[in-house]
Design a protein around this motif. Structure first.
Motif, PDB file in Angstrom:
ATOM      1  N   LEU A 276       0.908  -1.347   0.189  1.00 28.22           N
ATOM      2  CA  LEU A 276      -0.195  -0.001  -0.181  1.00 28.22           C
ATOM      3  C   LEU A 276       0.844   1.312  -0.173  1.00 28.22           C
ATOM      4  N   PHE A 277       1.798   1.104   0.493  1.00 29.38           N
ATOM      5  CA  PHE A 277       2.839   2.238   0.597  1.00 29.38           C
ATOM      6  C   PHE A 277       3.708   2.627  -1.040  1.00 29.38           C
ATOM      7  N   ALA A 278       3.678   1.780  -1.878  1.00 27.41           N
ATOM      8  CA  ALA A 278       4.300   1.774  -3.095  1.00 27.41           C
ATOM      9  C   ALA A 278       4.043   3.036  -3.829  1.00 27.41           C
ATOM     10  N   PRO A 279       2.848   3.340  -3.787  1.00 28.31           N
ATOM     11  CA  PRO A 279       2.676   4.567  -4.511  1.00 28.31           C
ATOM     12  C   PRO A 279       3.310   5.897  -4.294  1.00 28.31           C
ATOM     13  N   ILE A 280       3.445   5.905  -2.780  1.00 34.80           N
ATOM     14  CA  ILE A 280       4.177   6.860  -2.316  1.00 34.80           C
ATOM     15  C   ILE A 280       5.508   7.093  -2.627  1.00 34.80           C
ATOM     16  N   GLN A 281       6.080   5.710  -2.508  1.00 36.19           N
ATOM     17  CA  GLN A 281       7.546   5.818  -3.040  1.00 36.19           C
ATOM     18  C   GLN A 281       7.833   6.159  -4.510  1.00 36.19           C
ATOM     19  N   ALA A 282       6.652   5.779  -5.387  1.00 35.66           N
ATOM     20  CA  ALA A 282       6.721   5.990  -6.796  1.00 35.66           C
ATOM     21  C   ALA A 282       6.540   7.441  -7.367  1.00 35.66           C
ATOM     22  N   ARG A 283       6.052   8.334  -6.237  1.00 39.70           N
ATOM     23  CA  ARG A 283       5.995   9.717  -6.632  1.00 39.70           C
ATOM     24  C   ARG A 283       7.053  10.367  -6.433  1.00 39.70           C
ATOM     25  N   ALA A 284       8.131   9.957  -5.845  1.00 38.56           N
ATOM     26  CA  ALA A 284       9.361  10.680  -5.411  1.00 38.56           C
ATOM     27  C   ALA A 284       9.877  11.174  -7.022  1.00 38.56           C
ATOM     28  N   GLN A 285      10.534  12.236  -7.125  1.00 34.55           N
ATOM     29  CA  GLN A 285      10.705  13.089  -8.301  1.00 34.55           C
ATOM     30  C   GLN A 285      12.000  12.239  -9.002  1.00 34.55           C
ATOM     31  N   LEU A 286      11.647  11.819 -10.293  1.00 31.70           N
ATOM     32  CA  LEU A 286      12.484  11.149 -11.168  1.00 31.70           C
ATOM     33  C   LEU A 286      13.772  12.344 -11.214  1.00 31.70           C
ATOM     34  N   GLN A 287      15.003  11.475 -11.069  1.00 32.98           N
ATOM     35  CA  GLN A 287      16.190  12.059 -11.292  1.00 32.98           C
ATOM     36  C   GLN A 287      16.938  11.673 -12.716  1.00 32.98           C
ATOM     37  N   VAL A 288      17.468  12.402 -13.304  1.00 36.89           N
ATOM     38  CA  VAL A 288      18.278  11.953 -14.421  1.00 36.89           C
ATOM     39  C   VAL A 288      19.718  12.274 -14.175  1.00 36.89           C
ATOM     40  N   HIS A 289      20.514  11.504 -14.107  1.00 41.27           N
ATOM     41  CA  HIS A 289      21.653  11.384 -13.492  1.00 41.27           C
ATOM     42  C   HIS A 289      22.770  11.784 -14.751  1.00 41.27           C
ATOM     43  N   ASP A 290      22.518  11.075 -15.920  1.00 38.99           N
ATOM     44  CA  ASP A 290      23.532  11.604 -16.760  1.00 38.99           C
ATOM     45  C   ASP A 290      22.880  10.778 -18.258  1.00 38.99           C
ATOM     46  N   VAL A 291      23.597  11.505 -19.429  1.00 39.01           N
ATOM     47  CA  VAL A 291      23.336  10.920 -20.682  1.00 39.01           C
ATOM     48  C   VAL A 291      24.601  10.496 -21.567  1.00 39.01           C
ATOM     49  N   ARG A 292      24.507   9.329 -22.209  1.00 42.15           N
ATOM     50  CA  ARG A 292      25.571   8.837 -22.931  1.00 42.15           C
ATOM     51  C   ARG A 292      25.150   8.835 -24.482  1.00 42.15           C
ATOM     52  N   ILE A 293      26.206   8.884 -25.422  1.00 43.58           N
ATOM     53  CA  ILE A 293      25.732   8.619 -26.905  1.00 43.58           C
ATOM     54  C   ILE A 293      26.758   7.771 -27.273  1.00 43.58           C
ATOM     55  N   GLY A 294      26.482   6.547 -27.821  1.00 40.67           N
ATOM     56  CA  GLY A 294      27.423   5.607 -28.231  1.00 40.67           C
ATOM     57  C   GLY A 294      27.184   5.352 -29.837  1.00 40.67           C
ATOM     58  N   VAL A 295      28.100   5.082 -30.725  1.00 43.25           N
ATOM     59  CA  VAL A 295      27.937   5.177 -32.070  1.00 43.25           C
ATOM     60  C   VAL A 295      28.803   4.017 -32.755  1.00 43.25           C
ATOM     61  N   ASP A 296      27.959   3.208 -33.233  1.00 43.24           N
ATOM     62  CA  ASP A 296      28.720   2.136 -34.167  1.00 43.24           C
ATOM     63  C   ASP A 296      28.246   1.917 -35.657  1.00 43.24           C
ATOM     64  N   SER A 297      28.609   1.350 -36.357  1.00 42.73           N
ATOM     65  CA  SER A 297      28.403   1.349 -37.891  1.00 42.73           C
ATOM     66  C   SER A 297      26.843   1.249 -38.230  1.00 42.73           C
ATOM     67  N   GLU A 298      26.070   0.582 -37.352  1.00 45.36           N
ATOM     68  CA  GLU A 298      24.528   0.542 -37.559  1.00 45.36           C
ATOM     69  C   GLU A 298      23.783   1.683 -37.110  1.00 45.36           C
ATOM     70  N   ARG A 299      23.985   2.081 -35.842  1.00 45.86           N
ATOM     71  CA  ARG A 299      23.164   2.752 -34.884  1.00 45.86           C
ATOM     72  C   ARG A 299      23.921   3.923 -34.188  1.00 45.86           C
ATOM     73  N   THR A 300      23.172   4.708 -33.762  1.00 42.23           N
ATOM     74  CA  THR A 300      23.497   5.755 -32.599  1.00 42.23           C
ATOM     75  C   THR A 300      22.630   5.444 -31.273  1.00 42.23           C
ATOM     76  N   ARG A 301      23.173   5.077 -30.147  1.00 40.81           N
ATOM     77  CA  ARG A 301      22.652   4.754 -28.882  1.00 40.81           C
ATOM     78  C   ARG A 301      22.638   5.596 -28.101  1.00 40.81           C
ATOM     79  N   PHE A 302      21.423   6.196 -27.480  1.00 41.41           N
ATOM     80  CA  PHE A 302      21.137   7.280 -26.734  1.00 41.41           C
ATOM     81  C   PHE A 302      20.880   6.631 -25.404  1.00 41.41           C
ATOM     82  N   VAL A 303      21.623   6.888 -24.293  1.00 39.21           N
ATOM     83  CA  VAL A 303      21.113   6.372 -23.133  1.00 39.21           C
ATOM     84  C   VAL A 303      20.959   7.313 -22.020  1.00 39.21           C
ATOM     85  N   VAL A 304      19.985   7.337 -21.314  1.00 38.47           N
ATOM     86  CA  VAL A 304      19.650   8.313 -20.312  1.00 38.47           C
ATOM     87  C   VAL A 304      19.571   7.509 -18.892  1.00 38.47           C
TER      88      VAL A 304
END
Ligand SMILES: [Zn+2]
Length: 405
Positions: free
Chosen positions: A25-53
């Motif tokens: 029953l307490f789970a919704p309270i935990q889920a409402r904690a604000q989302l934190q975005v810590h970092d983003v990364r870009i990785g590139v290979d011959s086929e695709r560009t991978r964007f990681v958040v």
């Protein structure tokens, strides 16, 4: 009996708590904690560009594409961005650069500017692993325009209209309604000053001060299009002015064109044909706000042309020019330095309410160190605001006289 009841409650409370926690029953309270975005990364290979958040928890992003220019938009719940500095400059693969910030209350947005059409081949969320947090992974592959438009089309989501007090200004001659529009906001910071101050912040400070002074007079209803650091599409600002039945709409901005020596105040009205190249360039820069914010411009494309057609001759435009040229510029000249041509015209999207006199103010140049320092000073903010307020007073006095005669 009483004693027993108390005892029972005391005994059972821990057990009860355990039961509640156990059932989740307490789970919704935990889920409402604000989302934190810590970092983003870009990785590139011959086929695709991978964007990681990197995220503090799992979430369901909304991902879609916008053409002209090609962009990928990733919408998240309202988040706190704690990214290392300079991340926005870092591109790679099909990604030229990235922007992020609040888009609307409840929604934060990442916008990826693409070097060409590219679509999402895969996207998924990875749970924490060792010292790695939750990760949103978006794989992009280059494609052609038609495929981009089909595959990346945004699904129509109901847009939350901004709150506008209803019935304002209707049929009242005593209370004039003024809508003040602090430029930019949220994901769109606007210009950056030499000291690092952002146009969106300074524009809001000035709007609040002008509102305060106008309300003290007691004759005006003053509405801000935004009263905090949030993104608003340009047409949403226009819509607020029209819905409020505004008598005057002022969009507040700080300029950043030219070198460090350029300075001065200027006011702009709408015209199909720009008065000069500099005004045209400025309108283009200010109109970019929607592109920066990741707004789907195609949904708006029909109304703009029709509004402009007979605008130049309209009564509304005459009133806008009267305010800008005959009142505002004259008042500000008493206090401050004007730019060489203080009143000009160009195709500013935010000035396109056909029935509301609308003027865009460039209060000064944040790229000029001396002027930026002045603009940041509280005394100067009060003085400049009060000259703008005097111009507004004068404008409405003349309008009232005109109505009487
Ligand atoms: Zn601006």
């Amino acid at each position: 009996m009483k004693y027993f009841q108390r005892l029972t409650v005391r005994c059972c409370l821990p057990a009860l708590l355990m039961a509640v926690v156990g059932t989740g029953l307490f789970a919704p309270i935990q889920a409402r904690a604000q989302l934190q975005v810590h970092d983003v990364r870009i990785g590139v290979d011959s086929e695709r560009t991978r964007f990681v958040v990197e995220l503090s928890r799992s979430t369901e992003p909304k991902i879609f594409g916008l053409p002209d220019p090609y962009r990928v938009v990733i919408d998240l719940p309202e988040a706190n961005f704690a990214l290392p500095a300079d991340k926005s400059e870092a591109g790679g693969g099909v990604i030229d650069r990235m922007r992020y910030g609040q888009f609307q209350p409840g929604t934060s947005r990442l916008v990826l500017d693409l070097s060409g059409p590219a679509k999402v081949a895969r996207n998924f969320i990875l749970p924490p692993d060792g010292d790695k947090p939750w990760r949103l992974v978006v794989d992009l592959v280059a494609t052609d325009r038609d495929d981009f438009i089909t595959a990346m089309r945004p699904t129509a989501a109901p847009r939350r209209p901004a709150e506008v007090p209803l019935g304002l200004g209707a049929g009242s001659d005593d209370v004039d309604v003024i809508v003040l529009d602090p430029g930019h906001g949220g994901i769109d910071p606007g210009a950056s000053g030499v000291s690092g101050v952002l146009e969106k912040t300074m524009a809001l400070d000035y709007a609040k001060e002008i509102k305060r002074q106008l309300e003290k007079i007691g004759k005006y209803t003053v509405i801000l299009t935004r009263d905090r650091d949030v993104f608003l599409p340009l047409r949403e600002r226009v819509r607020i002015a029209r819905a409020a039945n505004a008598d005057l709409f002022l969009s507040l901005h700080l300029n950043a064109n030219g070198g460090s020596k350029v300075r001065g105040f200027s006011a702009y009205t709408l015209s199909e044909q720009a008065s000069d190249q500099e005004a045209a360039d400025l309108a283009e820069a200010e109109n970019k706000s929607d592109i920066i914010g990741g707004v789907d411009l195609q949904r708006y494309s029909t109304d703009v042309a029709s509004i402009l057609i007979d605008f130049a001759q309209s009564k509304t435009n005459e009133q806008s020019v009267a305010f800008a040229r005959d009142n505002l510029v004259k008042e500000v000249a008493e206090l401050s330095r004007l730019s060489p041509r203080p009143w000009r015209a160009a195709g500013f999207a935010v000035l396109k309410a056909p029935d509301v006199p609308s003027v865009l103010l460039e209060l000064g140049y944040v790229t000029n160190p001396a002027e930026e320092e002045l603009l940041l000073h509280r005394d100067y903010r009060r003085q400049l605001s009060s000259t703008i307020v005097r111009a507004i007073e004068r404008y409405f006095e003349l309008a009232r006289e005109a109505r009487r005669t």
